[in-house]
Design a protein around this motif. Structure first.
Motif, PDB file in Angstrom:
ATOM      1  N   TYR A 100       9.691   3.803  14.655  1.00  0.00           N
ATOM      2  CA  TYR A 100      10.341   2.748  15.449  1.00  0.00           C
ATOM      3  C   TYR A 100      10.551   1.490  14.598  1.00  0.00           C
ATOM      4  CZ  TYR A 100      10.731  -0.973  18.968  1.00  0.00           C
ATOM      5  OH  TYR A 100      11.122  -2.059  19.695  1.00  0.00           O
ATOM      6  N   ILE A 101       9.584   1.209  13.694  1.00  0.00           N
ATOM      7  CA  ILE A 101       9.642   0.021  12.845  1.00  0.00           C
ATOM      8  C   ILE A 101      10.180   0.425  11.469  1.00  0.00           C
ATOM      9  CG2 ILE A 101       8.256  -1.870  11.862  1.00  0.00           C
ATOM     10  CD1 ILE A 101       7.861  -1.874  14.826  1.00  0.00           C
ATOM     11  N   SER A 102      10.958  -0.453  10.855  1.00  0.00           N
ATOM     12  CA  SER A 102      11.492  -0.183   9.516  1.00  0.00           C
ATOM     13  C   SER A 102      10.359  -0.098   8.484  1.00  0.00           C
ATOM     14  CB  SER A 102      12.466  -1.292   9.109  1.00  0.00           C
ATOM     15  OG  SER A 102      12.818  -1.130   7.745  1.00  0.00           O
ATOM     16  N   THR A 103      10.472   0.885   7.590  1.00  0.00           N
ATOM     17  CA  THR A 103       9.499   1.029   6.504  1.00  0.00           C
ATOM     18  C   THR A 103       9.986   0.326   5.225  1.00  0.00           C
ATOM     19  OG1 THR A 103      10.530   3.121   5.853  1.00  0.00           O
ATOM     20  CG2 THR A 103       8.637   3.254   7.356  1.00  0.00           C
ATOM     21  N   GLN A 104      11.059  -0.423   5.333  1.00  0.00           N
ATOM     22  CA  GLN A 104      11.692  -1.027   4.151  1.00  0.00           C
ATOM     23  C   GLN A 104      10.716  -1.871   3.325  1.00  0.00           C
ATOM     24  OE1 GLN A 104      15.203  -3.293   5.027  1.00  0.00           O
ATOM     25  NE2 GLN A 104      15.980  -3.013   2.947  1.00  0.00           N
ATOM     26  N   ASN A 105       9.857  -2.636   3.990  1.00  0.00           N
ATOM     27  CA  ASN A 105       8.961  -3.545   3.262  1.00  0.00           C
ATOM     28  C   ASN A 105       7.576  -2.958   3.003  1.00  0.00           C
ATOM     29  OD1 ASN A 105      10.956  -5.523   3.146  1.00  0.00           O
ATOM     30  ND2 ASN A 105      10.436  -6.221   5.223  1.00  0.00           N
ATOM     31  N   LEU A 106       7.461  -1.662   3.207  1.00  0.00           N
ATOM     32  CA  LEU A 106       6.179  -0.999   2.982  1.00  0.00           C
ATOM     33  C   LEU A 106       5.934  -0.814   1.483  1.00  0.00           C
ATOM     34  CD1 LEU A 106       3.996   0.232   4.840  1.00  0.00           C
ATOM     35  CD2 LEU A 106       5.197   2.407   4.627  1.00  0.00           C
ATOM     36  N   ASP A 107       4.696  -0.999   1.064  1.00  0.00           N
ATOM     37  CA  ASP A 107       4.346  -0.792  -0.342  1.00  0.00           C
ATOM     38  C   ASP A 107       4.767   0.616  -0.781  1.00  0.00           C
ATOM     39  OD1 ASP A 107       2.688  -0.141  -2.745  1.00  0.00           O
ATOM     40  OD2 ASP A 107       1.955  -2.165  -2.386  1.00  0.00           O
ATOM     41  N   GLN A 108       5.486   0.683  -1.889  1.00  0.00           N
ATOM     42  CA  GLN A 108       6.038   1.960  -2.360  1.00  0.00           C
ATOM     43  C   GLN A 108       4.964   2.951  -2.787  1.00  0.00           C
ATOM     44  OE1 GLN A 108       9.567   2.895  -2.620  1.00  0.00           O
ATOM     45  NE2 GLN A 108       9.373   1.328  -1.041  1.00  0.00           N
ATOM     46  N   ARG A 109       3.736   2.488  -2.965  1.00  0.00           N
ATOM     47  CA  ARG A 109       2.661   3.396  -3.365  1.00  0.00           C
ATOM     48  C   ARG A 109       2.041   4.123  -2.183  1.00  0.00           C
ATOM     49  NH1 ARG A 109      -0.467  -1.313  -6.446  1.00  0.00           N
ATOM     50  NH2 ARG A 109       0.316  -2.339  -4.564  1.00  0.00           N
ATOM     51  N   ALA A 110       2.293   3.634  -0.964  1.00  0.00           N
ATOM     52  CA  ALA A 110       1.736   4.268   0.242  1.00  0.00           C
ATOM     53  C   ALA A 110       2.532   5.519   0.589  1.00  0.00           C
ATOM     54  CB  ALA A 110       1.769   3.288   1.402  1.00  0.00           C
ATOM     55  N   LYS A 111       1.865   6.491   1.219  1.00  0.00           N
ATOM     56  CA  LYS A 111       2.521   7.745   1.613  1.00  0.00           C
ATOM     57  C   LYS A 111       2.810   7.695   3.113  1.00  0.00           C
ATOM     58  CE  LYS A 111       0.170  10.170  -2.076  1.00  0.00           C
ATOM     59  NZ  LYS A 111      -0.832  11.150  -2.515  1.00  0.00           N
ATOM     60  N   VAL A 112       4.081   7.793   3.437  1.00  0.00           N
ATOM     61  CA  VAL A 112       4.501   7.698   4.839  1.00  0.00           C
ATOM     62  C   VAL A 112       4.427   9.068   5.504  1.00  0.00           C
ATOM     63  CG1 VAL A 112       6.473   7.238   6.355  1.00  0.00           C
ATOM     64  CG2 VAL A 112       6.015   5.744   4.393  1.00  0.00           C
ATOM     65  N   ILE A 113       3.840   9.111   6.702  1.00  0.00           N
ATOM     66  CA  ILE A 113       3.933  10.300   7.548  1.00  0.00           C
ATOM     67  C   ILE A 113       4.753   9.858   8.760  1.00  0.00           C
ATOM     68  CG2 ILE A 113       2.678  12.023   8.884  1.00  0.00           C
ATOM     69  CD1 ILE A 113       0.309  11.496   6.889  1.00  0.00           C
ATOM     70  N   LEU A 114       6.023  10.253   8.752  1.00  0.00           N
ATOM     71  CA  LEU A 114       6.988   9.727   9.709  1.00  0.00           C
ATOM     72  C   LEU A 114       7.067  10.643  10.928  1.00  0.00           C
ATOM     73  CD1 LEU A 114       8.985   7.274   9.673  1.00  0.00           C
ATOM     74  CD2 LEU A 114      10.745   8.914   9.024  1.00  0.00           C
ATOM     75  N   ASP A 115       6.671  10.105  12.075  1.00  0.00           N
ATOM     76  CA  ASP A 115       6.629  10.878  13.318  1.00  0.00           C
ATOM     77  C   ASP A 115       7.953  10.669  14.054  1.00  0.00           C
ATOM     78  OD1 ASP A 115       5.950  12.127  15.655  1.00  0.00           O
ATOM     79  OD2 ASP A 115       4.324  10.759  16.196  1.00  0.00           O
TER      80      ASP A 115
END
Ligand code: SF4
Length: 169
Positions: A100-115
């Protein structure tokens, strides 16, 4: 400051990281209302905790795999700073987010699990589709909760449209 429901150490039960010891930071609150939500207890309450205090607690667990989850963790702006600080201290960070929220500003080193929300969740219209274009093929993962045939067909279509089956190709 973060609003936290719980911090606990357990075994990761989902994703390709299943079976690994993991510390979970569960943030309070979610702007969505999936009909089958199993985390409604995170919608209210929680405790306001400074980021440094969260970091201290995580260091005590001594586990280098941390999942930031919720609720919807990215609904709290401070979550982005927590994730950055964890990456700076060489934690392997999983971020489970409801798309629901943009991941644009998320630290690039984190691993996203996108539901990604399927139609039967009742929250399909709130998917933030640009997040799927930001997925990194060797780092991030996608999750679909399938309730019925309609969800299955929807998930197949999303996988096809965004090239998720073979992201390299
Ligand atoms: S996004 Fe997650 S926490 Fe929020 S309502 Fe849906 S299942 Fe529950």
């Amino acid at each position: 400051m973060l609003r936290i429901t719980e911090i606990f150490h357990s075994i990761q039960g989902e994703s390709t990281h299943a079976g690994r010891p993991c510390t979970f930071v569960r943030l309070t609150g979610c702007p969505m209302r999936c009909v089958w939500c199993d985390s409604e207890y995170t919608f209210t309450g929680g405790e306001h905790v400074p980021i440094e205090q969260v970091m201290e607690k995580l260091r005590l667990f001594g586990c280098k795999l941390v999942e930031v989850t919720g609720g919807e963790p990215l609904a709290q702006q401070s979550a982005f700073r927590l994730i950055q600080q964890l990456c700076d201290e060489s934690y392997e960070v999983l971020v489970e987010t409801g798309n629901y929220i943009s991941t644009q500003n998320l630290d690039q080193r984190a691993k996203v699990i996108l539901d990604v929300k399927c139609p039967a969740s009742s929250e399909q219209s709130r998917n933030h589709w640009p997040n799927l274009r930001r997925l990194h093929p060797e780092r991030d993962e996608v999750k679909f909760v399938i309730a019925d045939r309609g969800d299955w067909d929807f998930a197949r279509e999303v996988i096809r449209e965004y090239g998720l089956e073979d992201p390299s190709g």
